[in-house]
Design a protein around this motif. Sequence first.
Motif, mmCIF file in Angstrom:
data_model
loop_
_atom_site.group_PDB
_atom_site.id
_atom_site.type_symbol
_atom_site.label_atom_id
_atom_site.label_comp_id
_atom_site.label_asym_id
_atom_site.label_seq_id
_atom_site.Cartn_x
_atom_site.Cartn_y
_atom_site.Cartn_z
ATOM 1 N N PHE A 144 40.189 29.989 3.976
ATOM 2 C CA PHE A 144 39.480 31.082 4.706
ATOM 3 C C PHE A 144 40.566 32.233 5.176
ATOM 4 C CE2 PHE A 144 35.892 28.013 4.644
ATOM 5 C CZ PHE A 144 35.203 28.864 3.944
ATOM 6 N N ASN A 145 41.631 31.736 5.624
ATOM 7 C CA ASN A 145 42.577 32.367 6.274
ATOM 8 C C ASN A 145 43.703 32.897 5.082
ATOM 9 O OD1 ASN A 145 41.627 32.259 9.019
ATOM 10 N ND2 ASN A 145 42.317 30.284 9.146
ATOM 11 N N SER A 146 43.849 32.313 3.985
ATOM 12 C CA SER A 146 45.012 32.552 3.189
ATOM 13 C C SER A 146 44.412 33.411 2.015
ATOM 14 C CB SER A 146 45.295 31.213 2.544
ATOM 15 O OG SER A 146 44.271 30.824 1.590
ATOM 16 N N LEU A 147 43.309 34.146 1.973
ATOM 17 C CA LEU A 147 42.962 34.931 1.017
ATOM 18 C C LEU A 147 43.604 36.306 0.858
ATOM 19 C CD1 LEU A 147 39.105 34.003 0.236
ATOM 20 C CD2 LEU A 147 41.348 33.547 -1.085
ATOM 21 N N ALA A 148 43.686 36.625 2.345
ATOM 22 C CA ALA A 148 44.256 38.434 2.551
ATOM 23 C C ALA A 148 45.350 37.915 3.727
ATOM 24 C CB ALA A 148 43.217 39.127 2.888
ATOM 25 N N GLN A 149 46.475 37.368 3.322
ATOM 26 C CA GLN A 149 47.035 37.107 4.439
ATOM 27 C C GLN A 149 48.907 37.063 3.955
ATOM 28 O OE1 GLN A 149 46.696 33.298 5.956
ATOM 29 N NE2 GLN A 149 48.348 33.258 7.452
ATOM 30 N N THR B 186 64.110 43.407 -10.661
ATOM 31 C CA THR B 186 63.778 42.305 -11.424
ATOM 32 C C THR B 186 62.112 42.548 -11.879
ATOM 33 O OG1 THR B 186 63.413 40.730 -10.068
ATOM 34 C CG2 THR B 186 65.570 41.129 -10.775
ATOM 35 N N LEU B 187 61.805 41.514 -12.791
ATOM 36 C CA LEU B 187 60.324 41.387 -13.175
ATOM 37 C C LEU B 187 59.701 40.780 -12.191
ATOM 38 C CD1 LEU B 187 58.052 41.758 -15.242
ATOM 39 C CD2 LEU B 187 58.873 39.758 -16.289
ATOM 40 N N GLY B 188 60.149 39.759 -11.638
ATOM 41 C CA GLY B 188 59.646 38.899 -10.556
ATOM 42 C C GLY B 188 59.571 39.642 -9.311
ATOM 43 N N LYS B 189 60.634 40.460 -8.996
ATOM 44 C CA LYS B 189 60.162 41.125 -7.599
ATOM 45 C C LYS B 189 59.272 42.183 -7.636
ATOM 46 C CE LYS B 189 65.036 40.661 -5.961
ATOM 47 N NZ LYS B 189 64.801 39.384 -5.094
ATOM 48 N N GLN B 190 59.017 43.006 -8.657
ATOM 49 C CA GLN B 190 58.156 43.744 -8.908
ATOM 50 C C GLN B 190 56.565 43.115 -9.146
ATOM 51 O OE1 GLN B 190 58.715 46.553 -12.166
ATOM 52 N NE2 GLN B 190 60.787 47.484 -11.616
ATOM 53 N N ASN B 191 56.678 41.765 -9.743
ATOM 54 C CA ASN B 191 55.301 41.188 -9.543
ATOM 55 C C ASN B 191 54.941 40.887 -8.105
ATOM 56 O OD1 ASN B 191 55.086 41.402 -12.331
ATOM 57 N ND2 ASN B 191 55.986 39.642 -12.858
ATOM 58 N N ALA B 192 56.098 40.506 -7.493
ATOM 59 C CA ALA B 192 55.820 40.091 -6.110
ATOM 60 C C ALA B 192 55.209 41.246 -5.266
ATOM 61 C CB ALA B 192 56.916 39.289 -5.521
ATOM 62 N N PHE C 244 47.244 43.311 -2.860
ATOM 63 C CA PHE C 244 46.376 42.316 -2.322
ATOM 64 C C PHE C 244 46.799 41.845 -1.084
ATOM 65 C CE2 PHE C 244 46.559 42.128 -7.303
ATOM 66 C CZ PHE C 244 45.224 42.785 -7.173
ATOM 67 N N GLN C 245 47.703 42.181 -0.500
ATOM 68 C CA GLN C 245 48.037 41.658 0.838
ATOM 69 C C GLN C 245 48.230 40.307 0.904
ATOM 70 O OE1 GLN C 245 45.307 43.822 0.656
ATOM 71 N NE2 GLN C 245 47.064 45.445 0.461
ATOM 72 N N ASN C 246 48.966 39.766 -0.049
ATOM 73 C CA ASN C 246 49.256 38.156 -0.017
ATOM 74 C C ASN C 246 50.466 37.872 -0.870
ATOM 75 O OD1 ASN C 246 48.881 35.468 -1.434
ATOM 76 N ND2 ASN C 246 47.118 35.443 -0.176
ATOM 77 N N VAL D 250 43.369 36.256 -9.117
ATOM 78 C CA VAL D 250 42.814 37.750 -8.772
ATOM 79 C C VAL D 250 41.741 38.007 -10.179
ATOM 80 C CG1 VAL D 250 42.697 40.040 -8.322
ATOM 81 C CG2 VAL D 250 44.310 38.371 -7.140
ATOM 82 N N ILE D 251 40.594 38.444 -10.113
ATOM 83 C CA ILE D 251 39.985 38.929 -11.168
ATOM 84 C C ILE D 251 39.432 40.493 -11.121
ATOM 85 C CG2 ILE D 251 37.894 38.382 -12.957
ATOM 86 C CD1 ILE D 251 37.995 35.321 -12.300
ATOM 87 N N LEU D 252 39.570 41.111 -11.921
ATOM 88 C CA LEU D 252 39.283 42.768 -11.829
ATOM 89 C C LEU D 252 38.383 42.929 -12.892
ATOM 90 C CD1 LEU D 252 42.762 43.828 -10.880
ATOM 91 C CD2 LEU D 252 41.092 43.024 -9.343
#
Length: 695
Positions: free
Chosen positions: A21-26, A636-642, A649-651, A658-660
């Motif tokens: 409950f605390n990890s979805l937007a943290q 890098t690709l990874g840094k942009q994804n992160a 998504f503030q996570n 995530v489903i959009l």
Amino acid sequence: MSLRSLQNISFLSLIFILISFNSLAQIIKAPVWTSRIEPANPQVGEEIKLILEAEIPAGWYVYGTSFDPNLGPLLTTLKLSNSDAYVAKGKLQEVGAKKKYEEVWEGEVTYFIKKGVFEQGLILSKPTGEIRGSLEYQMCSDLTGQCINYEEEIILDFKAQPNASVTESPTEANVQTSADSGLFNLAEEEVLPADETAERTPAQEQVITIEIEGTENPGLWGFMVLAFLAGLAALLTPCVFPMIPMTVSFFTGRAKTKVAGIRNGFIYGISIIAIYTIAGTAVAAIQGPEFANWLATHWLPNLFFFGIFIVFALAFLGLFEITLPSSFVNKVDAKSEKGGLIGIFFMAFTLVLVSFSCTGPIVGSILISSAGGELIKPILGMFSFSLAFAIPFTLFAVFPGWMSSLPKSGGWLNSVKVVLGFLELALAFKFLSIADQVYHWGILDRDIFLVIHIVIFFALGLYLFGKIKLPHDSPLDFIGVPRLLLALLSLMIAVYMIPGLWGAPLKYLSGYLPPLTSQQFKINGTAAVGESSQYILDEPVKYSDLLEIPHGIKGYFDYEQGLKAAKKANKPLLIDFTGHGCVNCRKMEENVWLDPEVLRRLKEDFVMVALYIDERFELPEREWYTSEYDGKVKKTLGKQNADFQISRFQNNAQPYYVILDHEENLLVNPRSYDTSIPAFIEFLDKAKAEFENRN
């Protein structure tokens, strides 16, 4: 299943539910880093050490530097900016890191809990200057199932004393440079040779034991419950069960009042608990945490434990008896004839010694299984075992009239002992398997391990059906219902394992079996599960030469391309924020995605885009940008994804799902690590239903 592989099952699910409950937007806070140089007052031309220390949050661990960089997890690496004020000497080194074998990666990793320390050698070439660099590392948690990649900027000013003896600047031989980037690149390290004397930490079934200040390790609860059950099982052995009438006869008539009788009975029980718990305390004091780590996966103790369990099994099966010297037992028994509290204590001591031939293997199993845990673990294990062991003796000492309700001793007691012998025999091979995996001997691959256990459990079933006779067995005129049910259970376990010989994942035993990759023969059974969404765009899939999605799922690795495909297919877009070094991402893929119903939905109902946050592929310069979140250039690709995961998504933890819809709006609340298959199916179905409702 062994104690070690089961100890983290109980209680953790409740923790995961509460945490979710605390990890979805943290945004998980990074460790606090400090830097300094040693010595504090260096001279120009002198080699110094740049010390980097991290205060790691409770419940998390940071990977070290000295394992194979191709294994999976992200090594802690340091890139120093090019400067004429210093040159790097050697590579970034970890100081005092723990080690463990991770079955997911099939290799040994190093890690820190609570506090991490790293050293980088430098040679100063100017009296003043600034040390500047970028530190990259990965922080994970076994409690939340998350892994997070971080980048820390290191800036440190220094002053050095002139050194008249220095006539030239440090040579280029001491420097590792990157011609392309102009950085002193310490990331591409060679794998350090294995030190034969190095400690190795827990391999298991298990996952890393997190030491948390001020909280209790949830895995201890499961271990204590199993130790308690082992104590109950010990009561049903032929060395222990007949001692109950002796206990009753000892206490009958000794107390003049009922209160005194109750007091004596409780003193007797407390004495039993004290004797066993003291033994656990002694083990804890002797082994220590680092020695325990060495015990868990080094080949020598694992082969020793393998031999001990084989001996225990043969003793339980009736080949020989394990006994203490009779002279010692007789002396203790003589002490019990004395009156008062001393006599009661020595009566308890006599019970422990006389029952040793049956309880010894069980107690030994508990102590061995606790070898890879915390110092408190063997103490709590022995306390739990002795509590279960002492309760019946205490109750019968207090209420001797209950004796009439006990079943009579007989051949069934030896049958209990034999069943325990079969289980000890099966568990013995787990220790051999750990050593085999750590040192890559290849003598106990998954196929062989399964064959051994299938045969053992089939033999156990046949024994319980009376088809196999062993020494000390009584004639079996009929089979009772409990024995029949146990025989059927044993055969069901054996039959369940048979498909594993052809590569079935056997998820209920996944923490106990050797990794699936050690399987010599397997049939890919996932291809027929659902029809995966085909690549519907008339263009190459970006980064498909670098990345892939498991289980035959055809997806994308670029968000914009994935969204474009989802619109064309008229399906929801499922984003999988994952990482090469994310242990729990692999657990989700192996234990949840592989379920036929989950896999069918992933292939048929969604377009998936897998965004690897630790992918180091450097993008063309025209695609670089400066993050609005931290102000750093993302190359890098990874840094942009992160950065996309954090800013959108503030996570910043993985795995994260995530489903959009096609307007890039959430269909359902995102989901993090949770191995509940029904819950994941519900997550997917709700998103699909909401997508259809919006359209």
